[in-house]
Design an enzyme around this catalytic site. Structure first.
Site, PDB file in Angstrom:
ATOM      1  N   HIS A 141       0.889  -1.110  -0.070  1.00 17.66           N
ATOM      2  CA  HIS A 141      -0.045  -0.056  -0.014  1.00 17.66           C
ATOM      3  C   HIS A 141       0.982   1.230   0.058  1.00 17.66           C
ATOM      4  O   HIS A 141       0.946   2.073   0.971  1.00 17.66           O
ATOM      5  CB  HIS A 141      -0.755  -0.029   1.263  1.00 17.66           C
ATOM      6  N   GLN A 144      -0.346   4.872   1.141  1.00 17.47           N
ATOM      7  CA  GLN A 144      -0.594   5.081   2.278  1.00 17.47           C
ATOM      8  C   GLN A 144       0.769   5.221   3.113  1.00 17.47           C
ATOM      9  O   GLN A 144       0.907   6.154   3.572  1.00 17.47           O
ATOM     10  CB  GLN A 144      -1.179   3.682   2.939  1.00 17.47           C
ATOM     11  N   ASP A 236      -3.010  -1.874  11.942  1.00 16.13           N
ATOM     12  CA  ASP A 236      -3.931  -2.088  11.143  1.00 16.13           C
ATOM     13  C   ASP A 236      -4.894  -3.228  11.339  1.00 16.13           C
ATOM     14  O   ASP A 236      -4.723  -3.875  12.158  1.00 16.13           O
ATOM     15  CB  ASP A 236      -3.212  -2.372   9.709  1.00 16.13           C
ATOM     16  N   CYS A 276      -4.048   3.332   9.360  1.00 16.20           N
ATOM     17  CA  CYS A 276      -4.105   3.698   8.125  1.00 16.20           C
ATOM     18  C   CYS A 276      -5.717   3.894   7.782  1.00 16.20           C
ATOM     19  O   CYS A 276      -6.124   4.681   7.130  1.00 16.20           O
ATOM     20  CB  CYS A 276      -3.678   2.743   7.011  1.00 16.20           C
TER      21      CYS A 276
END
Ligand code: CP
Ligand code: NVA
Length: 322
Positions: A141, A144, A236, A276
């Site tokens: 990601h 991010q 996360d 995130c």
């Protein structure tokens, strides 16, 4: 200090952010620094860039749900003078990915893709002459992580000697953070239950980057070892998109890794809390920690916009076709 807003530095030679440190399709250490510097310039002077993508249309392809990524790319394209088109659904179901890539390059100037498999991003990148941005895959990601490094730099005032600890699943977000920390000289510790460590191959790639910056890149199952001296604690979801069927089993195995007030007290005094988003309150973290003064979760979300604008400008400027 310069009074002029910074200009984008072209990303060359591959106009791609696949996120994959094992391929050529990713940012170098100096491009990463340039991207963060430009993002900071855009954040402080957004109107200076309002024509930067004049007339450009961006394809947004999403195989999975999104709030932040989709909205920030749409807003970014518009605020830079361009526009975007959204496609949701499988990429490569009706026709091969290589055909999707070669259709899109005829109509739009850039492809942003959120996919189940990293190979879909890699294939789009291999077949499209337009820049391709990985908007999250099973492995990475990178957008991010870019926004998160901008957030850390703002709160810490720099990266030297700092440590980020990631607690939970060694997943796509952990991989991209690990690679960016290694390239920017931030120590990174991934703390996971046994069996949920980050990919050995990506860990090895991060350690190769870290050899040049001096960052320590570690993986451990010990909260005590991993959190000692950490200046920020990141978590996360325990089951990522596509892993929902494993959620109950993971909730049992990950329970002692919940980022709560007691866990935060094991890190350095004043350590930041990061996520995130979206978060599952009272699972991987608590409402108390998310709403606490050390939580920077909405700064991270805001910085998605500035970081992605910066990335799009650098890619557009390195794209010889336009
Ligand atoms: N953090 C993030 O990528 O959020 P979305 O899934 O809502 O885009
Ligand atoms: N690891 C999560 C991140 C969501 C932004 C997922 O892939 O679902």
């Amino acid at each position: 200090m310069s009074t002029h807003p910074p200009s984008p530095v072209p990303i060359a030679p591959s106009p791609v952010l696949s996120g994959d440190a094992r391929s050529d399709f990713d940012l170098t250490e100096s491009e990463l620094h340039a991207c963060l510097d430009l993002a900071a310039g855009i954040k402080s002077s957004p109107k200076s860039y309002s024509r930067a993508l004049d007339g450009m249309v961006v394809s947004l392809l999403f195989e999975k749900p999104s709030l932040r990524t989709r909205i920030t790319f749409e807003v970014a394209a518009k605020q830079l003078g361009g526009d975007s088109i959204l496609y949701t659904g499988p990429i490569g179901g009706r026709e091969p990915v290589k055909d999707v890539a070669r259709n899109l390059e005829r109509w739009t100037s850039m492809i942003v893709a959120r996919t189940f498999s990293q190979t879909t991003v890699d294939e789009l990148a291999a077949w499209s002459s337009s820049p391709v941005i990985n908007a999250l895959s099973d492995l990475y990601h990178p957008c991010q992580a870019l926004a998160d490094m901008l957030t850390l730099r703002e709160h810490w005032g720099g990266f030297d000697g700092r440590t980020l600890a990631f607690v939970g699943d060694g997943n796509n977000v952990a991989h991209s953070l690990m690679l960016d920390c290694a390239r920017l000289g931030v120590n990174f510790t991934c703390i996971t239950p046994p069996g949920y460590e980050p990919s050995m191959e990506i860990l090895a790639a991060a350690r190769r980057f870290a050899a040049a910056t001096g960052a320590a890149i570690r993986s451990t199952d010990s909260l005590e070892v991993g959190l000692a001296g950490a200046n920020a604690v990141y978590t996360d979801v325990w089951a990522s998109m596509g892993q929902e069927h494993e959620a109950a089993e993971r909730a049992r195995l990950f329970a002692s890794y919940q980022v709560n007030a007691a866990l935060m007290s094991m890190a350095a005094p004043g350590a930041l809390f990061m996520h995130c988003l979206p978060a599952h309150r009272e699972e991987e973290t608590t409402d108390e920690v998310m709403e606490s003064p050390v939580s920077v979760i909405f700064d991270q979300a805001e910085n998605r916009l500035h970081a992605q604008k910066s990335l799009m400008l650098m890619l557009a400027c390195g794209d010889k076709k336009d």
